[in-house]
Write an enzyme that holds these catalytic residues in place. Structure first.
Site, PDB file in Angstrom:
ATOM      1  N   TYR A 155       0.837  -1.211   0.000  1.00  0.00           N
ATOM      2  CA  TYR A 155       0.000   0.000   0.000  1.00  0.00           C
ATOM      3  C   TYR A 155       0.870   1.258   0.000  1.00  0.00           C
ATOM      4  O   TYR A 155       0.551   2.247  -0.653  1.00  0.00           O
ATOM      5  CB  TYR A 155      -0.947  -0.008   1.205  1.00  0.00           C
ATOM      6  N   ARG A 162       1.440   6.969  -6.670  1.00  0.00           N
ATOM      7  CA  ARG A 162       0.292   7.856  -6.864  1.00  0.00           C
ATOM      8  C   ARG A 162       0.648   9.295  -6.510  1.00  0.00           C
ATOM      9  O   ARG A 162       0.304  10.241  -7.230  1.00  0.00           O
ATOM     10  CB  ARG A 162      -0.879   7.357  -5.996  1.00  0.00           C
ATOM     11  N   TYR A 215      -0.962  13.078   6.696  1.00  0.00           N
ATOM     12  CA  TYR A 215      -0.577  12.013   7.615  1.00  0.00           C
ATOM     13  C   TYR A 215       0.932  12.090   7.860  1.00  0.00           C
ATOM     14  O   TYR A 215       1.717  12.294   6.926  1.00  0.00           O
ATOM     15  CB  TYR A 215      -0.857  10.631   7.000  1.00  0.00           C
ATOM     16  N   ARG A 228     -11.520  13.487   1.688  1.00  0.00           N
ATOM     17  CA  ARG A 228     -12.498  12.650   2.403  1.00  0.00           C
ATOM     18  C   ARG A 228     -13.814  12.529   1.659  1.00  0.00           C
ATOM     19  O   ARG A 228     -14.564  11.579   1.869  1.00  0.00           O
ATOM     20  CB  ARG A 228     -12.743  13.218   3.805  1.00  0.00           C
ATOM     21  N   GLU A 335     -13.954  -0.804   6.453  1.00  0.00           N
ATOM     22  CA  GLU A 335     -13.955   0.506   5.800  1.00  0.00           C
ATOM     23  C   GLU A 335     -15.315   0.662   5.118  1.00  0.00           C
ATOM     24  O   GLU A 335     -15.864  -0.306   4.598  1.00  0.00           O
ATOM     25  CB  GLU A 335     -12.810   0.557   4.779  1.00  0.00           C
TER      26      GLU A 335
HETATM   27  C1  3EB Z   1      -7.781   6.169   5.707  1.00  0.00           C
HETATM   28  O1  3EB Z   1      -8.652   6.961   6.056  1.00  0.00           O
HETATM   29  C2  3EB Z   1      -8.238   4.767   5.448  1.00  0.00           C
HETATM   30  O2  3EB Z   1      -5.357   5.525  -0.143  1.00  0.00           O
HETATM   31  O3  3EB Z   1      -6.955   6.072  -1.522  1.00  0.00           O
HETATM   32  C3  3EB Z   1      -9.425   5.288   2.734  1.00  0.00           C
HETATM   33  C4  3EB Z   1      -9.783   5.863   1.496  1.00  0.00           C
HETATM   34  C5  3EB Z   1      -8.128   4.856   2.922  1.00  0.00           C
HETATM   35  C6  3EB Z   1      -8.835   5.978   0.470  1.00  0.00           C
HETATM   36  C7  3EB Z   1      -6.561   5.715  -0.402  1.00  0.00           C
HETATM   37  C8  3EB Z   1      -7.190   4.995   1.895  1.00  0.00           C
HETATM   38  C9  3EB Z   1      -7.544   5.558   0.677  1.00  0.00           C
HETATM   39  O4  3EB Z   1      -6.592   6.464   5.631  1.00  0.00           O
HETATM   40  C10 3EB Z   1      -7.727   4.208   4.202  1.00  0.00           C
END
Ligand code: 3EB
Length: 345
Positions: A155, A162, A215, A228, A335
Site C-alpha cells: 500500500y 500515486r 498524515y 475525504r 472501511e
Molecule cells: C484512511 O482513512 C483509510 O489511499 O486512496 C481510505 C480511502 C483509505 C482511500 C486511499 C485509503 C484511501 O486512511 C484508508
C-alpha cells in the site's frame, strides 16, 4: 404532478444529474442493464464474468461478496454515452462526466510504485485530453495490499507512485485530490476506476480526521493522495461522494481488534463528514440523504455482526453492498464508503 408526467418520469428518468448509481443483485443484472438507460460502467464483485453486451467499461473484481443482496455496482447516464478505449483506458462518457477503468497487470511484483505512477499519469493526461479534467472519485483495488516488498508495504508503494503522479500533474494540496477508496483484493490485476467531470467539484475534509495528505511519516513514506469526500452540485441534485472511511481519528487507527468499536467510530466519522460539509458548503445535506453504502470487512466471520450494526444505524431502504477486502492498515477491520444524494435547493 399530472399522471402523464408520472409515467414519463418512470420510463425515462429526468436528467437531474448526469449520473446515477445503483447496487444490483446478480440475478437481475441483465434486466437492470436493459432497462436502466445508458450504463457508464459496470463493476461486478465476486470474480465472475459480467455477462452483458453493453459497450461501457465492465470490470470484474476479485472481492468476495458477503451476503446475497447485491453483486454489482452500476453507474448510469440519463443521456446516450460514447464509449471507447485509449491508452489502455476503457471509458464511457456523456457531455458532463466520464467513467473510466484501467487494469494494470503488474509487470513485476517489486515495481508496484512504478506501475502505479505510470497508470495514474496515464489517467490524469487522459481525462485532461478528453476535456474532463476534474476527478470526482477514484477506486483502487490491489492484490496483497498488506504484503511487503523489500521491507515496504505494498500500500505504501502504491501511495508513493500515486503521490508522484499527482504531484507532477500539479496536485499538491488536499483540495487537489478526489475522493477515493483503496482496498486489497483477493487476487488478479491492480484495477483503478474513476469518475471525472467537465466542471469542478468541491473536495471535503473531515473535522475528526487529519487530512490524509498530511498524515505523518509513520503511515508511509508518501502520504495518501485523496480527499475525504467530493461535493458535486448538479442541476437538481447534490451528490456527496464519500471516500472509504475507517476507524481513524486524527491520524491514528482506533480500537484495534474490536470490530464493533471500529464500526461505531467509522459511522461517527461519516456523520461528522456529512454535517461538516452541510455547514461549510451551506447545503441541505444530512444522514438521511445517504443513498448507498459499501461496507468492506477484512474478516468474513465479522459479516453478521457488521450487518446487524449497520442495519440498526442506517435507514432500511438504503442499499448496502458488503464485500470482503483487506484494509490498507493491518489493524483496521473495516472501511465504509457511500454516496449521499439530496435535492438541490
Ligand atoms: C484512511 O482513512 C483509510 O489511499 O486512496 C481510505 C480511502 C483509505 C482511500 C486511499 C485509503 C484511501 O486512511 C484508508
Amino acid at each position: 404532478m399530472t399522471p402523464v408526467e408520472k409515467t414519463s418520469r418512470r420510463t425515462r428518468p429526468a436528467p437531474s444529474a448526469p449520473l446515477s448509481v445503483a447496487y444490483v443483485p446478480q440475478a437481475t443484472l441483465s434486466d437492470y442493464l436493459g432497462a436502466c438507460g445508458h450504463p457508464l460502467g459496470v463493476i461486478a464483485f465476486g470474480n465472475a464474468d459480467v455477462d452483458t453486451d453493453c459497450a461501457c467499461p465492465r470490470i470484474s473484481l476479485n472481492l468476495p461478496v458477503l451476503g446475497e443482496a447485491y453483486w454489482a455496482e452500476v453507474w448510469t447516464s440519463p443521456t446516450p454515452v460514447r464509449t471507447g478505449r485509449e491508452q489502455g483506458i476503457r471509458y464511457a462518457a456523456n457531455d458532463k462526466v466520464l467513467f473510466g477503468a484501467i487494469e494494470i497487470a503488474e509487470s513485476d511484483q517489486i515495481w508496484l510504485d512504478r506501475d502505479t505512477y505510470r497508470a495514474v499519469c496515464r489517467m490524469l493526461s487522459f481525462i485532461k485530453n478528453q476535456g474532463y479534467p476534474h476527478l470526482l472519485r477514484i477506486w483502487n483495488y490491489l492484490p496483497d495490499i498488506n504484503a511487503r516488498d523489500n521491507e515496504i508495504e505494498r500500500y505504501h508503494l502504491f501511495c508513493l507512485g500515486r503521490h508522484q503522479a499527482f504531484f507532477e500533474h500539479g496536485c499538491a494540496a488536499s483540495h487537489d485530490f478526489p475522493a477515493a477508496s483503496a482496498l486489497g483484493s483477493a487476487g488478479g490485476s491492480l484495477w483503478i476506476y474513476f469518475l471525472a467531470s467537465r466542471e469542478s467539484a468541491v473536495q471535503q475534509e473531515n473535522p475528526r480526521q487529519v487530512s490524509a495528505y498530511h498524515y505523518p511519516r509513520q503511515h508511509g513514506p508518501r502520504s495518501p493522495s485523496f480527499a475525504r469526500a467530493t461535493l458535486a452540485r448538479w442541476e437538481s441534485e447534490i451528490h456527496l461522494y464519500i471516500s472509504g472511511t475507517a476507524s481513524i481519528v486524527g491520524h491514528l487507527s482506533l480500537h484495534a481488534g474490536d470490530v464493533r468499536e471500529q464500526l461505531g467510530e467509522t459511522l461517527a466519522n461519516i456523520r461528522a463528514l456529512i454535517a461538516h460539509t452541510a455547514r461549510e458548503e451551506n447545503v441541505a445535506l444530512a444522514d438521511t440523504h445517504l443513498a448507498l453504502l459499501k461496507v468492506y470487512a477484512r474478516r468474513s466471520k465479522d459479516f453478521e455482526t457488521v450487518r446487524e450494526m449497520v442495519e440498526e444505524s442506517v435507514a432500511r431502504d438504503v442499499p448496502v453492498l458488503y464485500l470482503q477486502a483487506d484494509i490498507c492498515r493491518r489493524e483496521l477491520l473495516l472501511e465504509i464508503e457511500g454516496v449521499c444524494i439530496a435535492p438541490a435547493a
